[in-house]
Motif scaffolding. Structure first.
Motif, short mmCIF file in Angstrom:
data_model
loop_
_atom_site.label_atom_id
_atom_site.label_comp_id
_atom_site.label_asym_id
_atom_site.label_seq_id
_atom_site.Cartn_x
_atom_site.Cartn_y
_atom_site.Cartn_z
N LYS A 73 0.80 -1.38 0.15
CA LYS A 73 0.14 0.02 -0.17
C LYS A 73 0.81 1.28 -0.21
O LYS A 73 0.45 2.18 -0.45
CB LYS A 73 -1.01 -0.02 1.25
CG LYS A 73 -1.98 -0.97 1.09
CD LYS A 73 -3.02 -0.96 2.42
CE LYS A 73 -4.12 -1.91 2.30
NZ LYS A 73 -4.90 -1.75 3.39
N ALA A 74 2.04 1.10 0.38
CA ALA A 74 3.00 2.15 0.42
C ALA A 74 3.85 2.35 -0.61
O ALA A 74 4.60 3.51 -0.81
CB ALA A 74 3.87 2.07 1.83
N LEU A 75 3.69 1.52 -1.54
CA LEU A 75 4.56 1.68 -2.88
C LEU A 75 4.23 3.09 -3.51
O LEU A 75 3.15 3.30 -3.48
CB LEU A 75 4.05 0.58 -3.73
CG LEU A 75 4.80 -0.76 -3.38
CD1 LEU A 75 4.19 -1.84 -4.53
CD2 LEU A 75 6.18 -0.92 -3.53
N PRO A 76 5.18 3.58 -4.01
CA PRO A 76 4.91 4.83 -4.95
C PRO A 76 4.21 4.44 -5.99
O PRO A 76 4.03 3.40 -6.50
CB PRO A 76 6.62 5.12 -5.45
CG PRO A 76 7.48 4.51 -4.51
CD PRO A 76 6.87 3.19 -4.20
N ALA A 77 3.29 5.58 -6.50
CA ALA A 77 2.21 5.51 -7.52
C ALA A 77 3.11 4.84 -8.87
O ALA A 77 2.44 4.15 -9.48
CB ALA A 77 1.78 6.86 -7.72
N SER A 78 4.39 5.27 -9.12
CA SER A 78 5.16 4.84 -10.39
C SER A 78 5.19 3.41 -10.12
O SER A 78 5.21 2.90 -11.70
CB SER A 78 6.29 5.55 -10.36
OG SER A 78 7.28 5.47 -9.44
N ILE A 79 5.54 2.63 -9.31
CA ILE A 79 5.62 1.40 -9.30
C ILE A 79 4.51 0.71 -9.35
O ILE A 79 4.31 -0.28 -10.14
CB ILE A 79 6.24 0.76 -7.95
CG1 ILE A 79 7.75 1.20 -7.85
CG2 ILE A 79 6.20 -0.61 -7.90
CD1 ILE A 79 8.58 0.80 -6.49
N ARG A 80 3.32 1.22 -9.08
CA ARG A 80 2.22 0.60 -9.27
C ARG A 80 1.52 0.88 -10.86
O ARG A 80 1.04 -0.35 -11.37
CB ARG A 80 0.86 1.38 -8.44
CG ARG A 80 0.87 1.09 -7.02
CD ARG A 80 -0.04 1.72 -6.13
NE ARG A 80 -0.10 1.03 -4.98
CZ ARG A 80 -0.57 -0.05 -4.15
NH1 ARG A 80 -1.16 -0.87 -5.14
NH2 ARG A 80 -0.54 -0.27 -2.98
N THR A 81 1.97 1.75 -11.23
CA THR A 81 1.63 2.32 -12.62
C THR A 81 2.58 0.81 -13.62
O THR A 81 2.17 0.62 -14.55
CB THR A 81 2.17 3.73 -13.25
OG1 THR A 81 1.26 4.33 -12.29
CG2 THR A 81 1.90 3.56 -14.63
N PHE A 82 3.89 0.89 -13.01
CA PHE A 82 4.51 -0.25 -13.88
C PHE A 82 3.90 -1.41 -13.74
O PHE A 82 3.88 -2.21 -14.87
CB PHE A 82 6.10 -0.09 -13.38
CG PHE A 82 7.00 -1.11 -13.73
CD1 PHE A 82 7.34 -1.05 -15.03
CD2 PHE A 82 7.16 -2.40 -12.88
CE1 PHE A 82 8.18 -2.15 -15.63
CE2 PHE A 82 7.94 -3.36 -13.49
CZ PHE A 82 8.32 -3.27 -14.76
N PHE A 83 3.36 -1.88 -12.64
CA PHE A 83 2.82 -3.11 -12.70
C PHE A 83 1.68 -3.34 -13.55
O PHE A 83 1.44 -4.37 -14.14
CB PHE A 83 2.39 -3.49 -11.21
CG PHE A 83 3.47 -3.53 -10.07
CD1 PHE A 83 4.63 -3.99 -10.48
CD2 PHE A 83 3.42 -3.65 -8.76
CE1 PHE A 83 5.68 -4.42 -9.40
CE2 PHE A 83 4.30 -3.78 -7.81
CZ PHE A 83 5.62 -4.19 -8.05
#
Length: 270
Positions: A73-83
């Motif tokens: 949940k604390a992951l940066p938005a950029s990593i979520r976008t990459f996923f």
């Protein structure tokens, strides 16, 4: 899709019992976890790349006080976008968009700073392709020779920035404090937020990003109203820069010349 080809070769090699794979990074967590998560998704061992990330954390940090879900949940938005982008790549077996895009403009509101913030855009090669303060930087690699340098406009926590630069592949936007901090790219404490993505999963038209879609620096998060903040980027795909005669397609739209109309129109739409 060179990365997919490399992935196929690596997976074929690891199917042999005598072969092993070793992945590491300085702390052995985030970047290693992302690489392994992608491999698990690529080989069909998890439904989503984020599931692979959680699985790695469970195995790598079994005694951690923080659960893998809390860390995720604390992951940066950029990593979520990459996923999400990686999941789409595997599903489609290709990139959604394989053409460059022209970033026409950036509109931002709800950023509580008096002086115009400094926006800088870098491409995958690390080239500095745009700055809202072009006079301060001598390293800008112009991707659109017909674009007019326009520093944009900032007033009462809102701003309009004509960009008119061509982006292809990965890129990231850094928003820093302006004023006498604007030309200091070496101090990370002056970064307010970052946005990273790739044109491979973007199309023509505007995208509207709230706080949860950008990497907002924690030291400034409490100063920003999540309901008021909005970053809008307008992309265009129907252009061609192959000849001098087509230069007008790459120059500023007439709408870009009237900041007040742009601001009021965006407020009405949103």
């Amino acid at each position: 899709m060179e990365g997919i080809s490399v992935g196929n070769e690596g997976h074929s090699s690891l199917k042999r019992s005598q072969h092993v794979g070793v992945i590491y990074c300085p702390n052995g967590k985030t970047r290693t976890a992302i690489a392994i998560a992608c491999y698990l998704k690529f080989t069909g061992q998890v439904d989503k790349t984020e599931d692979g990330f959680l699985l790695f954390l469970e195995q790598r940090c079994p005694d951690s006080e923080l659960s893998p879900a809390t860390v995720a949940k604390a992951l940066p938005a950029s990593i979520r976008t990459f996923f999400r982008n990686f999941d789409s790549t595997i599903k489609l077996k290709r990139y959604m968009n394989q053409q460059p895009l022209l970033l026409r403009s950036i509109v931002m509101r709800g950023l509580p700073v008096e002086e115009k913030p400094c926006l800088n855009i870098f491409n995958a090669q690390g080239d500095h392709v745009y700055s809202s303060h072009p006079d301060l930087f001598g390293d800008i690699s112009v991707t659109n020779p017909y674009a007019q340098q326009d520093p944009g406009h900032w007033e009462e926590e809102e701003g309009f920035f004509p960009v008119n630069q061509i982006l292809e592949g990965d890129f990231y936007l850094l928003c820093r404090f302006g004023g006498h901090y604007a030309d200091d790219l070496s101090d990370p404490s002056k970064i307010i937020f970052r946005y990273a993505n790739t044109t491979s999963f973007l199309g023509a038209g505007p995208i509207h990003l709230r706080c949860d879609r950008v990497d907002l620096m924690r030291r400034y998060a409490h100063l920003i109203d999540y309901k008021e903040f909005l970053l809008s980027m307008t992309f265009e795909a129907s252009w061609n820069c192959s000849s001098q005669q087509e230069a007008p397609l790459l120059q500023r739209d007439s709408i870009s010349d009237n900041v007040l109309y742009v601001r009021s129109g965006l407020a009405t739409l949103i």
